[in-house]
Design an enzyme around this catalytic site. Sequence first.
Site, PDB file in Angstrom:
ATOM      1  N   ASP A  27       0.877  -1.158   0.000  1.00 31.01           N
ATOM      2  CA  ASP A  27       0.000   0.000   0.000  1.00 31.01           C
ATOM      3  C   ASP A  27       0.924   1.220   0.000  1.00 31.01           C
ATOM      4  OD1 ASP A  27      -2.350   1.684   0.757  1.00 31.01           O
ATOM      5  OD2 ASP A  27      -1.249   1.819   2.641  1.00 31.01           O
ATOM      6  N   ASP A  29       0.149   5.189   0.925  1.00 31.56           N
ATOM      7  CA  ASP A  29       0.103   6.136   2.040  1.00 31.56           C
ATOM      8  C   ASP A  29       0.040   5.394   3.373  1.00 31.56           C
ATOM      9  OD1 ASP A  29      -0.013   9.150   2.250  1.00 31.56           O
ATOM     10  OD2 ASP A  29      -1.557   8.581   3.687  1.00 31.56           O
TER      11      ASP A  29
HETATM   12  N1  PLP Z   1      -7.564   8.477  -1.359  1.00 29.20           N
HETATM   13  C1  PLP Z   1      -7.105   9.700  -1.058  1.00 29.20           C
HETATM   14  C2  PLP Z   1      -7.784  10.885  -1.616  1.00 29.20           C
HETATM   15  C3  PLP Z   1      -5.989   9.848  -0.222  1.00 29.20           C
HETATM   16  O1  PLP Z   1      -5.535  11.070   0.081  1.00 29.20           O
HETATM   17  C4  PLP Z   1      -5.361   8.688   0.298  1.00 29.20           C
HETATM   18  C5  PLP Z   1      -4.191   8.791   1.173  1.00 29.20           C
HETATM   19  O2  PLP Z   1      -3.514   9.787   1.240  1.00 29.20           O
HETATM   20  C6  PLP Z   1      -5.870   7.439  -0.050  1.00 29.20           C
HETATM   21  C7  PLP Z   1      -6.973   7.369  -0.875  1.00 29.20           C
HETATM   22  C8  PLP Z   1      -5.289   6.163   0.474  1.00 29.20           C
HETATM   23  O3  PLP Z   1      -4.170   5.798  -0.248  1.00 29.20           O
HETATM   24  P1  PLP Z   1      -3.451   4.402   0.069  1.00 29.20           P
HETATM   25  O4  PLP Z   1      -4.356   3.318  -0.427  1.00 29.20           O
HETATM   26  O5  PLP Z   1      -2.167   4.499  -0.694  1.00 29.20           O
HETATM   27  O6  PLP Z   1      -3.250   4.368   1.540  1.00 29.20           O
HETATM   28 CA    CA Z   2      -2.714   3.301   3.355  1.00 27.49          CA
END
Ligand code: PLP
Ligand code: CA
Length: 304
Positions: A27, A29
Amino acid sequence: VTSKGCQKIRGSQIKELLDAKRNVLFDCDGVIWNGETAVPGAPEVVSSLKQQGKNVFFVTNNCTRPRENYVQKFSRLGFNDVAQEEIFSSAYCSAVYLRDVAKVQGKVFVIGGSGVYNELRDAGVPFVEEETDTSGGSIYDCPLDSEVKAVLVGYDEKFNFLKLAKACCYLRNADCLFLATDPDPWHPLRGGRVTPGSGSLTAALETATDRKATVIGKPSRFMFECIASQFGVDPAQCLMVGDRLETDILFGTNCGLDTMLTLTGVSKMEEAEGYRDSEAPEKKDFVPDYVVDTIADFLQTEEE
Ligand code: PLP
Ligand code: CA
């Protein structure tokens, strides 16, 4: 009774686990970066896995960027060896789904931003052009496009009542597909703030239409199917590393992958143990097999 899961591992235990896997799914973030800051050591972890001959994939529910834009972000944050083909975002996978699975014969009405529009354009999926006139329009006489055959909802900082109302009208037609990029409820921002996620916008439309969206991103299996169809990976050879139990870990469980929670993001050890110790059998799907403090621990495999 000792419950399975949530095994905290470090050092040689991580090395043993990684030695047994050919593919690592990260993943983004909360795992490899937080906003615009790389998790310390993450670029080295990715390089080192690749040098060991492993496939590394990135699975993100963030639909706000097209893939080429992610490549730039990776390199800006110090990841120098990440290719576009390794990045599976909810916007890209939504476009693939509309083109290859739904084979939608008509236009897509989008609630979302440029990441979604760009991926649809790249995939050759027709869509209703983004409204540039925000001066209003009324729910009685705003134009509706008779060619719309799908509604796709993602994160949209320009979400408004008229978009919701239009989507609602399109979805009155039972043949109009209802898709969501991801179900995320909210996301942490800097300074302790949060932003509502795509899931909250989708929920508004689900209530208004009394329909349920088909989710493309995690925890749905479709992102893994995209990876499997392009790279032919075997689930038994994969480790899924995530920071959110309800999306990343459930995704891994749904796809038959070994799962690892890293504690640099949203979910806490106590929540994972709470699911593990719960009486409800369906909660077990949120329990990670392994837990690490940070993926930087992948580098300390020589100690102990
Ligand atoms: N969607 C948005 C708009 C976000 O800002 C984030 C995280 O910053 C995510 C989804 C989740 O991302 P990930 O699946 O990489 O954790
Ligand atoms: Ca995440």
